[in-house]
Design a protein around this motif. Structure first.
Motif, PDB file in Angstrom:
ATOM      1  N   UNK A  47      46.735  46.139  -4.938  1.00 21.74           N
ATOM      2  CA  UNK A  47      45.898  45.227  -4.161  1.00 21.74           C
ATOM      3  C   UNK A  47      45.091  44.391  -5.157  1.00 21.74           C
ATOM      4  N   UNK A  48      45.400  43.098  -5.258  1.00 27.57           N
ATOM      5  CA  UNK A  48      44.758  42.226  -6.237  1.00 27.57           C
ATOM      6  C   UNK A  48      43.977  41.132  -5.525  1.00 27.57           C
ATOM      7  N   UNK A  49      42.655  41.154  -5.712  1.00 29.14           N
ATOM      8  CA  UNK A  49      41.776  40.147  -5.111  1.00 29.14           C
ATOM      9  C   UNK A  49      41.475  39.039  -6.111  1.00 29.14           C
ATOM     10  N   UNK A  71      29.519  43.792  -3.704  1.00 26.14           N
ATOM     11  CA  UNK A  71      30.932  44.093  -3.964  1.00 26.14           C
ATOM     12  C   UNK A  71      31.795  42.924  -3.482  1.00 26.14           C
ATOM     13  N   UNK A  72      33.063  42.860  -3.907  1.00 27.10           N
ATOM     14  CA  UNK A  72      33.949  41.787  -3.437  1.00 27.10           C
ATOM     15  C   UNK A  72      34.237  41.850  -1.931  1.00 27.10           C
ATOM     16  N   UNK A 139      37.835  54.296   1.253  1.00 26.98           N
ATOM     17  CA  UNK A 139      38.267  54.038  -0.127  1.00 26.98           C
ATOM     18  C   UNK A 139      37.312  54.591  -1.181  1.00 26.98           C
ATOM     19  N   UNK A 140      36.095  54.953  -0.793  1.00 23.08           N
ATOM     20  CA  UNK A 140      35.170  55.561  -1.754  1.00 23.08           C
ATOM     21  C   UNK A 140      35.634  56.961  -2.151  1.00 23.08           C
ATOM     22  N   UNK A 141      36.470  57.569  -1.321  1.00 22.34           N
ATOM     23  CA  UNK A 141      37.041  58.882  -1.649  1.00 22.34           C
ATOM     24  C   UNK A 141      38.297  58.660  -2.481  1.00 22.34           C
ATOM     25  N   UNK A 142      38.464  59.414  -3.536  1.00 26.58           N
ATOM     26  CA  UNK A 142      39.636  59.248  -4.387  1.00 26.58           C
ATOM     27  C   UNK A 142      40.925  59.615  -3.651  1.00 26.58           C
ATOM     28  N   UNK A 171      35.449  47.884  -9.674  1.00 22.76           N
ATOM     29  CA  UNK A 171      34.326  47.682  -8.744  1.00 22.76           C
ATOM     30  C   UNK A 171      33.792  46.257  -8.765  1.00 22.76           C
ATOM     31  N   UNK A 172      34.024  45.534  -9.858  1.00 23.78           N
ATOM     32  CA  UNK A 172      33.528  44.157  -9.960  1.00 23.78           C
ATOM     33  C   UNK A 172      34.511  43.182  -9.310  1.00 23.78           C
TER      34      UNK A 172
END
Length: 187
Positions: A47-49, A71-72, A139-142, A171-172
């Motif tokens: 997934x590329x933003x 966050x993005x 998504x915060x959970x691995x 995260x950036x």
């Protein structure tokens, strides 16, 4: 006036006769489904933003500050995706399909998405087939699990689950690479 009533009766009778002779269905016969199969799939989702050719694009965002505003994908953001699915974790690994759909940032206490996507396979034994997923994705959970809610082609009437493990998350920029271990039950 009587001619008009007679005409209405004739039209009504013709409609009634026509409806009695046209069916939108056929005779019901017993259905015996073929034996169920279980297929295990393993692939990587990219997934590329960021960059010049993102695979996920923000199409809506909140007009005021919300949770995770730094966050993005702050709370309330909507993204459309067409993410590559590969055999290995590297972006240069063989592409075997793509995940197309929508994800919405829905978490206010932790980063969470609601995901609706179809993972279509374009290579190998399952070329032309797909699995559909729809669920909350924390998504915060691995590690997390998403349900398989359908499919097409060789995965027609599929159900099952996908175990997801985040292998990379920036995260950036918001870019991520996720490993999928999928169990698909289908006919």
């Amino acid at each position: 006036m009587e001619a008009r009533s007679m005409l209405i009766c004739i039209v009504f009778a013709c409609d009634l006769i026509a409806c009695c002779h046209c069916n939108y269905y056929s005779k019901t016969s017993p259905y015996t489904p073929p034996a169920q199969k279980i297929t295990h799939l393993h692939f990587f989702f990219h997934d590329t933003i960021s960059g010049k050719s993102p695979s996920a694009i923000k199409v809506a965002h909140p007009s005021f500050p919300t949770a995770f505003n730094d966050t993005p994908g702050p709370f309330g953001s909507v993204f459309v995706i067409n993410d590559p699915v590969t055999v290995g974790p590297e972006k240069t690994s063989q592409v075997i399909g793509s995940a197309q759909g929508v994800w919405v940032s829905t978490g206010q206490e932790m980063l969470e998405l609601v995901v609706t996507m179809d993972i279509g396979f374009t290579y190998g034994e399952f070329n032309g087939s797909s699995i559909s997923l729809m669920s909350r994705n924390p998504i915060a959970l691995n590690q997390r699990e998403l349900p398989i809610v359908g499919g097409r082609g060789k995965f027609r009437m599929a159900r099952g689950f996908a175990n997801l493990t985040t292998r990379f998350f920036d995260h950036v920029k918001g870019d991520a690479m996720v490993e999928y271990h999928v169990t698909v039950i289908h006919y």
